[in-house]
Design a protein around this motif. Structure first.
Motif, PDB file in Angstrom:
ATOM      1  N   TRP A  57       0.827  -1.206   0.000  1.00 33.65           N
ATOM      2  CA  TRP A  57       0.000   0.000   0.000  1.00 33.65           C
ATOM      3  C   TRP A  57       0.863   1.259   0.000  1.00 33.65           C
ATOM      4  CZ3 TRP A  57      -4.445   0.977  -1.722  1.00 33.65           C
ATOM      5  CH2 TRP A  57      -5.108   2.162  -1.393  1.00 33.65           C
ATOM      6  N   VAL A 116      -8.270  -1.370  -3.238  1.00 32.78           N
ATOM      7  CA  VAL A 116      -8.001  -2.761  -2.897  1.00 32.78           C
ATOM      8  C   VAL A 116      -9.095  -3.642  -3.491  1.00 32.78           C
ATOM      9  CG1 VAL A 116      -6.737  -2.168  -0.788  1.00 32.78           C
ATOM     10  CG2 VAL A 116      -9.221  -2.528  -0.677  1.00 32.78           C
ATOM     11  N   VAL A 160      -5.379  -1.191   6.620  1.00 36.23           N
ATOM     12  CA  VAL A 160      -4.920  -0.232   5.615  1.00 36.23           C
ATOM     13  C   VAL A 160      -5.400   1.174   5.964  1.00 36.23           C
ATOM     14  CG1 VAL A 160      -5.172   0.470   3.204  1.00 36.23           C
ATOM     15  CG2 VAL A 160      -4.666  -1.907   3.752  1.00 36.23           C
ATOM     16  N   GLY A 183      -2.345   3.371   6.883  1.00 33.39           N
ATOM     17  CA  GLY A 183      -1.943   4.057   5.663  1.00 33.39           C
ATOM     18  C   GLY A 183      -2.177   5.548   5.739  1.00 33.39           C
ATOM     19  N   PRO A 230      -8.253   3.802   0.837  1.00 37.22           N
ATOM     20  CA  PRO A 230      -8.579   3.238  -0.467  1.00 37.22           C
ATOM     21  C   PRO A 230      -9.852   3.860  -1.053  1.00 37.22           C
ATOM     22  CG  PRO A 230      -7.960   1.493   1.054  1.00 37.22           C
ATOM     23  CD  PRO A 230      -8.063   2.755   1.862  1.00 37.22           C
TER      24      PRO A 230
END
Length: 283
Positions: free
Chosen positions: A130, A147, A158, A162, A166
């Motif tokens: 990622w 994703v 994530v 992250g 996403p």
């Protein structure tokens, strides 16, 4: 826009992703389509009116898909192209190399959406992957990143760890596998849910007796009813076909609307039945 055989003029609606980019809600997938056949099928889809095309490295048809895109005469900014990173390319450096290779095969300077194909949790590399995706996004080479097949646990990691949330989670989703919990989590995080295998091929879904009266009431096919159900739920959907008549049929889903009782009848079909692997264990 295009005029369909019924005489309707249809424009596919867009959804707005969490970074402000727009994506057609109805697209065209090329899973399990050979490279040469993908070129013909994508060409037929573009001629029908589709502008969003979904491929992946593992499909081995990025070259054929790219030939169709470049040969279409459609301006690049009017197309929305998705491809995906395969499991054995996960990891920071290998993901960057794999992206370059996908771009080369597609013959493009950028993609509109790049997805991690599976979490492949046993490899424990999707967070490093990622970070590579975030670099591609920051560099403008992937206009949006997301994703695919991410579970509640993987998606949460994530989002929590992250820097970029996403834009999309592409999951197996059809009336026999409606994934209500995961769709709710996607919505909570501002992630758009995209359905692969939206028609549940191989399960006899389209011959299910629950769909027949709904299709008859609207003068449509069961496939059109199921695609309309996805759209009314807010899902992005990417049906696949290599038959021009079926490609056109799957596009002709904007001239009718399901009632609340019809949507409830389809909701009652959920059995939790998967076509594909379990994302929690597949690596």
């Amino acid at each position: 826009m295009r005029r369909l055989p019924r005489g309707e003029i249809v424009a596919v609606p867009d959804v707005t992703l969490n970074n402000g980019a727009t994506m057609p809600q109805l697209g065209f997938g090329v899973f399990q389509v050979a490279d040469d056949e993908a070129e013909r099928a994508v060409t037929a889809a573009l001629e029908t009116g589709y502008r969003s095309i979904d491929t992946a490295r593992i499909y081995q048809n990025e070259r054929g898909t790219g030939r169709a895109l470049r040969g279409s005469g459609i301006a690049r900014e009017d197309l929305f192209v998705t491809t995906k990173l395969w499991n054995d390319d996960q990891g920071y450096d290998s993901a960057l190399r794999a992206f370059d290779a996908s771009l080369e095969r597609l013959g493009l300077d950028y993609v509109d959406l790049y997805l991690i194909h599976w979490p492949a949790a046993a490899r424990n590399l999707y967070l490093d992957t990622w970070r590579a995706f975030e670099k591609l996004y920051a560099d403008g080479r992937a206009k949006a990143i997301g994703v695919s097949n991410f579970t509640v646990e993987a998606l949460t990691k994530v989002v929590d760890e992250g820097e970029v949330v996403p834009a999309v989670n592409q999951i197996e989703l059809h009336p026999y596998l409606q994934q209500e919990e995961l769709r709710a989590l996607d919505a909570r995080y501002g992630v758009h849910t995209e359905a692969w295998s939206p028609l549940g091929q191989g399960q006899g879904l389209l011959s299910d007796p629950a769909l027949a009266p709904i299709a008859e009431a609207h003068g449509r096919t069961p496939a059109q009813v199921v695609l309309r159900w996805h759209l009314q739920l807010g899902n992005v959907v990417i049906p696949k076909s290599v038959t021009p008549s079926r490609i056109a049929e799957n596009f002709d889903v904007f001239g009718f609307e399901l009632t609340e009782p019809e949507i409830a009848a389809i909701a009652a079909m959920d059995s939790g039945t998967r076509l594909g692997p379990d994302p929690a264990t597949f690596s």
